[in-house]
Design a protein around this motif. Structure first.
Motif, mmCIF file in Angstrom:
data_model
loop_
_atom_site.group_PDB
_atom_site.id
_atom_site.type_symbol
_atom_site.label_atom_id
_atom_site.label_comp_id
_atom_site.label_asym_id
_atom_site.label_seq_id
_atom_site.Cartn_x
_atom_site.Cartn_y
_atom_site.Cartn_z
ATOM 1 N N ILE A 208 16.912 -23.156 53.474
ATOM 2 C CA ILE A 208 16.942 -22.881 52.035
ATOM 3 C C ILE A 208 16.065 -21.675 51.702
ATOM 4 O O ILE A 208 14.934 -21.555 52.169
ATOM 5 N N LYS A 209 16.573 -20.795 50.876
ATOM 6 C CA LYS A 209 15.847 -19.597 50.455
ATOM 7 C C LYS A 209 14.544 -19.995 49.759
ATOM 8 O O LYS A 209 14.509 -20.895 48.923
ATOM 9 N N GLU B 55 8.729 -16.987 54.900
ATOM 10 C CA GLU B 55 9.597 -17.481 53.834
ATOM 11 C C GLU B 55 11.021 -16.982 54.052
ATOM 12 O O GLU B 55 11.229 -15.805 54.346
ATOM 13 N N VAL B 56 11.970 -17.879 53.937
ATOM 14 C CA VAL B 56 13.372 -17.504 54.087
ATOM 15 C C VAL B 56 13.758 -16.573 52.935
ATOM 16 O O VAL B 56 13.596 -16.914 51.763
ATOM 17 N N SER B 57 14.235 -15.390 53.278
ATOM 18 C CA SER B 57 14.493 -14.371 52.261
ATOM 19 C C SER B 57 15.935 -14.361 51.749
ATOM 20 O O SER B 57 16.227 -13.782 50.713
ATOM 21 N N GLY B 58 16.825 -15.002 52.452
ATOM 22 C CA GLY B 58 18.222 -14.998 52.037
ATOM 23 C C GLY B 58 18.920 -16.278 52.431
ATOM 24 O O GLY B 58 18.465 -16.997 53.323
ATOM 25 N N GLY B 59 20.001 -16.588 51.791
ATOM 26 C CA GLY B 59 20.721 -17.801 52.107
ATOM 27 C C GLY B 59 21.698 -17.603 53.247
ATOM 28 O O GLY B 59 21.914 -16.497 53.725
ATOM 29 N N GLY B 60 22.273 -18.691 53.689
ATOM 30 C CA GLY B 60 23.296 -18.624 54.719
ATOM 31 C C GLY B 60 22.778 -18.741 56.136
ATOM 32 O O GLY B 60 23.571 -18.887 57.069
#
Length: 290
Positions: free
Chosen positions: A220-221, A204-209
């Motif tokens: 996408i977070k 899972e993406v833990s942060g944006g950017g």
């Protein structure tokens, strides 16, 4: 990397990063593999029927096929060291790198014939019907020993290195003479193996950017993405088509497993180079937790 000195130096540099207890565990793992193969060679030489079938098989295949047999055996031996370095276990993934019994018999006999020809060229001038007896006499004091467990760690590792270097040289010479090629040579791209792709984790993406370097769009977070062994993240829909054609990370070009035996040999040797140079994150993380 293909020559004898560099292959030996690569392995020695990787071994130098291990503690004495890890060296001992690795030696036992290698000795166990040698023990099984020596017992198989004993069975081969003691059975006229198996010996005859194996010799006929060797005589029926091309030089390129013989080269690939030795390459598979080399890959099996390299996988023992590479797997140990990566996971700190003494049980290599034989299911992934094992050989069919007929091919194992053939490569053991082929390597023994090559060794005999190198040391006693005149011994094989007799008709093939006499070769089993000649080979039995040749190996009576060495190869027919049923165990390597009495040898020191240094002796086991030196035998291992000599075997890897010898196989590497055979593959280089026989492959060149036969004109045989392999995926990934001469700059051609190689697909990642299906088994390696299936094993990739979804995280899972833990942060944006963060940006997927393939589509250049932000990840996408909270969304699930693919994580390669080098820790780089990509959209699943982006990385799957990429890995279907290539076995390298789009960011750092680190290699993933393939189905090409020669490509896998090069990949494992490259991994050992990173370990020996102290430039391997997976190995460093493992060492921290030991």
């Amino acid at each position: 990397m293909a020559d004898q000195n560099s292959t030996e130096a690569i392995i020695m540099a990787a071994l130098s990063t291990l503690s004495s207890s890890h060296i001992s565990d690795l030696s036992h793992s290698i000795a166990a593999l040698f023990h099984r193969h020596r017992r198989r060679l004993c069975s081969l030489l003691s059975s006229p029927t198996i010996f005859s079938f194996t010799l006929q098989y060797l005589q029926s295949i091309s030089l390129h096929k013989k080269s690939l047999l030795i390459a598979h055996y080399l890959l099996l031996n390299l996988s023992v060291l590479n797997h140990f370095m990566r996971s700190n276990t003494t049980a290599p993934p034989y299911a992934a790198t094992g050989m069919k019994l007929r091919d194992l018999d053939a490569v053991l006999l082929l390597l023994l014939l090559c060794e005999l020809h190198q040391n006693e060229p005149e011994a094989l001038e007799s008709p093939p019907s006499f070769w089993r007896g000649v080979l039995c006499n040749y190996v009576a004091d060495t190869m027919l020993k049923l165990t390597s467990f009495g040898a020191s760690n240094g002796e086991v590792l030196m035998e291992y290195i000599e075997k890897v270097v010898k196989c590497r040289n055979f593959v280089n010479v026989m492959g060149r003479d036969s004109g045989g090629g392999d995926e990934g040579k001469d700059g051609r791209e190689v697909a990642t193996s299906v088994a390696a792709v299936v094993a990739l984790p979804s995280v899972e993406v833990s942060g944006g950017g963060r940006e997927c370097v393939i589509c250049k769009e932000e990840m996408i977070k909270g969304r699930d993405v693919c994580e390669l062994p080098c820790n780089h993240l990509f959209h699943w829909m982006c990385i799957l088509p990429w890995l279907k054609k290539r076995n390298t990370c789009p960011c750092c070009r680190s290699r993933l497993p393939t189905n090409g035996v020669l490509s896998e040999i090069d990949r494992l040797l490259e991994d050992l180079v990173k370990i020996g140079d102290g430039d391997d994150r997976l190995y460093r993380e493992r060492s921290i937790h030991d």
